[in-house]
Motif scaffolding. Structure first.
Motif, PDB file in Angstrom:
ATOM      1  N   LEU A   1      -2.486   0.333   3.456  1.00  0.00           N
ATOM      2  CA  LEU A   1      -2.533   0.311   5.330  1.00  0.00           C
ATOM      3  C   LEU A   1      -2.039   0.738   6.065  1.00  0.00           C
ATOM      4  O   LEU A   1      -2.278  -0.588   5.919  1.00  0.00           O
ATOM      5  CB  LEU A   1      -4.133   1.281   4.943  1.00  0.00           C
ATOM      6  N   LYS A   2      -0.646   1.324   6.694  1.00  0.00           N
ATOM      7  CA  LYS A   2      -0.597   0.800   8.007  1.00  0.00           C
ATOM      8  C   LYS A   2      -0.876   1.100   8.961  1.00  0.00           C
ATOM      9  O   LYS A   2      -0.997   2.420   9.501  1.00  0.00           O
ATOM     10  CB  LYS A   2       0.613   1.125   7.926  1.00  0.00           C
ATOM     11  N   ARG A   3      -1.526   0.564  10.282  1.00  0.00           N
ATOM     12  CA  ARG A   3      -2.088   0.831  10.611  1.00  0.00           C
ATOM     13  C   ARG A   3      -2.543  -0.231  12.704  1.00  0.00           C
ATOM     14  O   ARG A   3      -1.109  -1.078  12.136  1.00  0.00           O
ATOM     15  CB  ARG A   3      -3.667   0.419  11.473  1.00  0.00           C
TER      16      ARG A   3
END
Length: 80
Positions: free
Chosen positions: A58-60
């Motif tokens: 997940l890219k946050r």
């Protein structure tokens, strides 16, 4: 009850008459009108899964710097 759309019907009547004349000419010339079955409707897509693949990364967005961190960073930059 008075329909607001009656004027629209009368407005489009000349076009409908022209189309009817064209259809009559087509049929008089030996044309044939075929009634075909309607095309299939678009199926509803399958429901999305709520499960997340564990291998997915997940890219946050990184958190913003706090005021204290910005002040510390400014002090470090000034000391250089």
């Amino acid at each position: 009850m008075i329909s607001n759309h009656l004027s629209l019907v009368e407005h489009h009547r000349p076009q409908a008459d022209r189309i009817s004349e064209k259809i009559a000419q087509f049929l008089a010339a030996g044309g044939q009108i075929d009634e075909l079955p309607s095309p299939p409707r678009n199926p509803i897509p399958p429901a999305r899964s709520t499960r997340i693949d564990p291998e997915t990364v997940l890219k946050r967005k990184p958190r913003k710097l706090t005021l204290a961190e910005r002040r510390a960073l400014r002090k470090m930059a000034d000391s250089l």
